[in-house]
Design an enzyme around this catalytic site. Structure first.
Site, mmCIF file in Angstrom:
data_model
loop_
_atom_site.group_PDB
_atom_site.id
_atom_site.type_symbol
_atom_site.label_atom_id
_atom_site.label_comp_id
_atom_site.label_asym_id
_atom_site.label_seq_id
_atom_site.Cartn_x
_atom_site.Cartn_y
_atom_site.Cartn_z
ATOM 1 C CD GLU A 152 -23.903 -9.205 -8.910
ATOM 2 O OE1 GLU A 152 -22.890 -8.751 -8.347
ATOM 3 O OE2 GLU A 152 -24.674 -8.492 -9.581
ATOM 4 C CG ASP A 153 -20.165 -14.165 -10.110
ATOM 5 O OD1 ASP A 153 -20.072 -12.939 -9.923
ATOM 6 O OD2 ASP A 153 -20.130 -14.996 -9.194
#
Ligand code: MN
Length: 705
Positions: A76-77
């Site tokens: 996600e990051d």
């Protein structure tokens, strides 16, 4: 020692050296992926995944789960893709990480209770694997522990979501400690003042009660010994949020809630539970109506114990829970007891069976088995086998029965949407109306103003609402109303032909009635209103008989086909016309208008019959998908059908039906596909031609047999 080292030490206590090494690699990988990132608190980002993993080590979660916990924010990051995770750490880990990223994308917004319940169920259903939920809960728990540095607004949203969604899930899975901590942290962040007042009061009360608690505990212990029951007796304290809830629910003062003493009695086996109960009822009188036997009838989350409330020696009530050690373990660790206790001296099969039974109450349809691999398989079973949870385009969640179709969805949104639906998009792709919906699908219904429910829908809708509304519509389009509507439509059609409706008299009608299966003028009008006949067709027939039966057709008023006419227009099964094909219409007596392609072999053969031919054209704006038949000859090679099916799906078409016949080294595949129009079909066929195994591909227009 650093947190990372502590984590490795913790996992070494229950995992083998190889697993620990894998975890160390995941730790390093996550560390360098998150390098330079900071949390809101200013801590390096990697502190978060490590903390999440460390919440799970007391539950003895397996290596893939701990690795997924360490990697849970990587996809996600950071720039890392799930494919890379799979390549580096294997598919099982990547699947868990992917499951977590999916959960992260959905956000809970509404405050309605029913929506909260649906949301909880959807989370569980989407997770597919209980380990994903466990990691998600640990993630949320650590975020709740470190919420201070966030903006006030965000704190409130996250705390409310935790209270309404995640704490109940922890409870449902029997994760006692996580459940209570999530509730207390939410309480603290939502009502900081009430929290601090209450926690001070509890501290004071605890001091005051110490002596009384000790005396009662001693009395209980002694009485059990006299009855030869081996038992451990513990004083028990309520967690803050449950005190607060009780005060709220029953409008009680703190002193009234706190004036209850809680004890837990742990014994060896089930008969001892009932023996202990008898002994305690002899020691202090039980309060009538308070006894609960959760051993005979366990709670939904598999909790088992005997609960009773006694009149204590100082006039205060004493709540006692009596359970076996094994029941206690499950009460504390819930589903996680599977991992937690599988290596202790407790016979594994016993605990295994217990967690199994526990899951059974959740899953209903679990087969009994002593095999651990199969147990893990069962963890992946849908937690709610009878329901699916889908999104509306506005993000609302609807719960539908398993097997529900786009039509069911349309009717559950609104009756009008159901009655006018012509097509559906699932996750932004066109699908047939009969398509079965899956968990997490985003469903959008395409409607058309003149569309009507199709009787064929009744063969696949599963909700009673859809079924009822379709039947209702088909029945109550009242005869008179239909006839009135039909007359209006007919007059419109006549004027578009340049015919004045006043000029049509009884002789015209009598001739028309003789030529059709209808009994009266009203019946024909009602047929138009109900969509069984086309206004334009009837208008042309009337106009023609008016011209003394001349076969010269009036110009203008070409019939436009939209595909949503219902029973009035049928698309010939022999050639399956699609928008873009040159088409022609034939009026079949009693059947309405049948549309064929210009080059339909059936049509060519039937030329010269008495059927009436009509000029028809496609409407410019058609959103409905159409069925079309194609035939492929493919070389027999492994996986070719899958390739073909994938190409069809990639070209945004749907397979409605397929059958195949083997011819030596080749197979012929007959598909019925759904396409938007001729260009779409051309695109599908071009893509299929690109598959090396495909030898020939043709669109099918069957000749009459
Ligand atoms: Mn996280």
């Amino acid at each position: 020692m650093s947190d990372a080292e502590t984590l490795l030490q913790e996992v070494s206590s229950y995992l083998n050296a190889k697993d620990v090494e894998h975890i160390r690699q995941a730790l390093e990988f996550s560390g360098s992926a998150h390098a330079g990132q900071l949390r809101q608190s200013g801590d390096p980002y990697i502190s978060h995944p490590i903390a999440v993993a460390r919440i799970l080590t007391p539950l003895h979660l397996d290596a893939p789960a701990i690795m997924a916990a360490l990697l849970h924010d990587v996809v996600e990051d950071t720039h890392i893709s799930n494919k890379e995770v799979a390549k580096k750490f294997g598919n099982p880990v990547a699947v868990l990480v992917d499951g977590l990223s999916k959960l992260d994308k959905i956000e809970f917004e509404t405050k309605e209770d029913a929506q909260a319940e649906n949301f909880r169920k959807m989370l569980l259903a989407m997770a597919r694997d209980v380990r994903v939920i466990l990691i998600k809960l640990a993630d949320r728990l650590h975020n709740m522990r470190t919420l201070e540095s966030m903006a006030r607004e965000k704190i409130e949203r996250i705390a409310r979501e935790t209270l309404e969604i995640y704490a109940p899930i922890a409870n449902r899975l029997g994760l006692h400690d996580i459940y209570q901590e999530l509730q207390d942290l939410s309480f603290m962040h939502l009502y900081p003042t009430r929290y601090s007042v209450l926690s001070k009061a509890v501290k004071v009360a605890r001091g005051n009660r110490r002596e009384v608690v000790g005396k009662i505990q001693e009395a209980i212990h002694q009485r059990l010994q006299e009855h030869h029951v081996t038992a451990q007796v513990h004083g028990r304290e309520k967690h803050l949020f449950s005190i607060y809830e009780k005060m709220q629910a029953k409008s009680l003062a703190f002193s009234q809630v706190q004036d209850i003493y809680g004890f837990r009695v742990l014994v060896e086996n089930i008969p001892a539970c009932y023996l202990a109960l008898g002994a305690l009822h002899g020691l202090y009188k039980p309060i009538p109506g308070k006894f609960k036997d959760y051993i005979a009838i366990p709670k939904a989350n598999a909790y088992q114990a005997l609960h009773t409330t006694l009149f204590g020696p100082y006039g205060t009530p004493i709540e006692v829970q009596i359970r076996t050690h094994e029941m206690h373990k499950i009460a504390e660790a819930g589903i996680a007891s599977h991992w937690l206790y599988k290596t202790t001296q407790t016979p594994f099969n016993d605990l295994h069976k217990k967690t199994h039974q526990w899951l059974q109450s959740l899953l209903e349809s679990l087969s009994q088995s002593g095999d651990s691999v199969e147990f893990l398989e069962h963890l992946k079973v849908d937690l709610f086998p009878d329901e699916v949870y889908v999104f509306t385009p506005k993000g609302k969640i609807l719960a539908l029965p398993r097997g529900a179709t786009a039509v069911d969805f349309a009717y559950s949104v609104h009756t009008d949407i159901g009655n006018r639906c012509v097509a559906a998009k699932v996750n932004f792709e066109l699908v047939p109306l009969r398509a079965e919906l899956k968990n997490g699908d985003r469903v959008e219904i395409i409607t058309a103003t003149h569309a009507n429910p199709n009787p064929a829908w009744l063969s696949y809708v599963v909700t009673s609402k859809a079924r009822g509304q379709i039947r209702h519509f088909l029945k109550t389009m009242h005869f008179d109303e239909s006839a009135q509507l039909g007359e209006r439509l007919l007059n419109q059609a006549l004027s578009s032909l340049g015919v004045n409706s006043q000029d049509i008299d009884k002789t015209h009608w009598d001739k028309l009635i003789k030529d059709t299966t209808a009994k009266s003028r009203v019946e024909i009008l009602a047929d138009i209103g109900l969509g069984r006949r086309l206004n334009m067709v009837v208008a042309r027939q009337l106009a023609r008989v008016g011209e003394g039966g001349a076969h010269e057709l009036p110009s203008g008023g070409i019939i436009t086909i939209q595909g949503t006419e219902g029973l009035a227009v049928q698309f010939a099964k022999c050639c399956r016309p699609i928008p873009g094909d040159p088409i022609i219409g034939i009026i079949k007596k009693g059947q309405g208008l049948v549309v064929h392609t210009h080059d339909c072999p059936t049509l060519r053969k039937g030329r010269g019959s008495t059927d009436e031919w009509l000029d028809v054209v496609w409407d410019k704006h058609i959103s409905k998908p159409f069925d079309v038949s194609i035939k492929l000859i493919v070389a027999n090679q492994r996986g070719v059908l899958a390739k073909v099916a994938a190409a069809i799906a990639d070209a945004e078409s749907n397979i409605e039906n397929v059958h195949f016949t083997n011819e030596g080294d080749y197979t012929s595949l007959h598909f019925t596909l759904q396409v938007g129009n001729r260009q779409h079909l051309a695109r599908v066929m071009r893509d299929l031609r690109g598959i090396p195994e495909v030898v020939r591909i043709t669109r099918v227009k069957t000749a009459p047999t």
